[in-house]
Write an enzyme that holds these catalytic residues in place. Sequence first.
Site, PDB file in Angstrom:
ATOM      1  N   GLY A  16      -9.690  -8.410  13.789  1.00 54.95           N
ATOM      2  CA  GLY A  16      -9.950  -9.620  12.994  1.00 54.95           C
ATOM      3  C   GLY A  16     -11.447  -9.869  12.873  1.00 54.95           C
ATOM      4  O   GLY A  16     -11.894 -11.011  12.747  1.00 54.95           O
ATOM      5  N   ASP A  66      -2.666  -3.517  10.274  1.00 53.78           N
ATOM      6  CA  ASP A  66      -1.962  -4.715  10.715  1.00 53.78           C
ATOM      7  C   ASP A  66      -1.682  -4.530  12.208  1.00 53.78           C
ATOM      8  O   ASP A  66      -0.956  -3.603  12.586  1.00 53.78           O
ATOM      9  CB  ASP A  66      -0.657  -4.827   9.910  1.00 53.78           C
ATOM     10  N   ASN A  93      -9.168 -10.232  19.077  1.00 53.68           N
ATOM     11  CA  ASN A  93      -9.491 -11.536  18.475  1.00 53.68           C
ATOM     12  C   ASN A  93      -8.516 -11.962  17.382  1.00 53.68           C
ATOM     13  O   ASN A  93      -8.268 -13.152  17.212  1.00 53.68           O
ATOM     14  CB  ASN A  93     -10.924 -11.485  17.905  1.00 53.68           C
ATOM     15  N   SER A 145      -6.580 -19.445  23.790  1.00 51.14           N
ATOM     16  CA  SER A 145      -6.849 -20.770  23.220  1.00 51.14           C
ATOM     17  C   SER A 145      -6.578 -21.829  24.281  1.00 51.14           C
ATOM     18  O   SER A 145      -5.730 -21.632  25.168  1.00 51.14           O
ATOM     19  CB  SER A 145      -5.920 -21.035  22.029  1.00 51.14           C
ATOM     20  N   TYR A 158       2.490 -20.673  18.754  1.00 49.84           N
ATOM     21  CA  TYR A 158       1.082 -20.342  19.016  1.00 49.84           C
ATOM     22  C   TYR A 158       0.762 -20.507  20.510  1.00 49.84           C
ATOM     23  O   TYR A 158       0.145 -19.635  21.123  1.00 49.84           O
ATOM     24  CB  TYR A 158       0.213 -21.256  18.155  1.00 49.84           C
ATOM     25  N   ALA A 160       2.786 -20.425  23.067  1.00 49.63           N
ATOM     26  CA  ALA A 160       3.453 -19.391  23.868  1.00 49.63           C
ATOM     27  C   ALA A 160       2.717 -18.056  23.731  1.00 49.63           C
ATOM     28  O   ALA A 160       2.530 -17.329  24.716  1.00 49.63           O
ATOM     29  CB  ALA A 160       4.911 -19.258  23.418  1.00 49.63           C
ATOM     30  N   LYS A 162      -0.466 -17.589  23.089  1.00 52.24           N
ATOM     31  CA  LYS A 162      -1.773 -17.642  23.754  1.00 52.24           C
ATOM     32  C   LYS A 162      -1.617 -17.677  25.282  1.00 52.24           C
ATOM     33  O   LYS A 162      -2.447 -17.118  26.006  1.00 52.24           O
ATOM     34  CB  LYS A 162      -2.575 -18.851  23.258  1.00 52.24           C
ATOM     35  N   ILE A 191     -12.798 -24.830  16.992  1.00 51.18           N
ATOM     36  CA  ILE A 191     -13.943 -24.103  16.429  1.00 51.18           C
ATOM     37  C   ILE A 191     -13.859 -24.114  14.905  1.00 51.18           C
ATOM     38  O   ILE A 191     -12.772 -23.914  14.336  1.00 51.18           O
ATOM     39  CB  ILE A 191     -13.944 -22.622  16.939  1.00 51.18           C
TER      40      ILE A 191
END
Length: 250
Positions: A16, A66, A93, A145, A158, A160, A162, A191
């Site tokens: 990414g 991907d 990332n 995160s 999200y 779970a 992270k 951010i």
Amino acid sequence: MSLCIELTGKTAIVTGGSSGIGLSISQVLLKAGARVIIIDIDEKRFISVKDEIEKISPEFDFYEADIKNSEKISETIQKIISKESKIDILVNNAGIVKDGLLIRMSDEDWLDVINVNLNGMFYITKNVLKHMFKAKSGRIISIASVIGEIGNTGQANYAASKAGIIALTKSIAKEYAARGILANAIAPGFIKTVMTDKLPEDIKDAIKKGIPLNKIGEPYDIANAVLFLCSELSGYITGSVMNVNGGMYM
Ligand code: NAP
């Protein structure tokens, strides 16, 4: 040991790496002298920032893939290793959000987020680790995160994913410390990137009020933490989660 961070001679993969936090990480590592290999899902996005990257250094390359496609990732890492001959640093990332209350969350939205954020990290890390294992050295830095530590309404998938990144990082740290491979996670707070720009202004203002440093973070705040974790200065740190969040939720 030099107190100045110098990565000349090191090769880093950044997933990414052509947008937001990942772009900033690519730029900071290039500035420190590393060769940077970006893996991202869409070559068009990379092309739109290529000139910006080139101004820093010509020592970069791009592969479109991907990260949730296990076969494609295995093939891509093989290509990178045969061309570069080594990978010293991996920065996991790339990530996505597909928010919604759990009761209404589709299986597809759950799986998409877990597949990209967590399974993607697994596919890349497994392939890169085989190489680092032989080299008996390496740094793996994964972007988790604050939400992976505290959970969030509307972000069960999200959160779970992270939290999974943090647990996977700690496991890698234990399994490969003896081979000289250090694995750490960074947990950013809020951010400024396209991921967060989508939020309504009133929500952004409310989030900002909850940040003791009273400002939203910039991508380079995370990139600078990555730089430290890639450097000789962090040689005794593994299995840790570095919170970079302006004091949010602490
Ligand atoms: P971003 O600007 O959307 O960048 C993410 C990059 O990953 C994009 O280039 C995206 O490509 C790419 N990507 C998405 N799915 C991919 C896939 N399946 N395979 C390969 N590449 C893929 O997001 P960001 O805000 O910089 O976030 C970067 C990381 O930081 C993420 O893991 C995110 O969860 C984490 N994070 C961000 C914040 C924040 O406040 N921004 C806070 C905590 C953690 P496309 O744009 O083409 O999809």
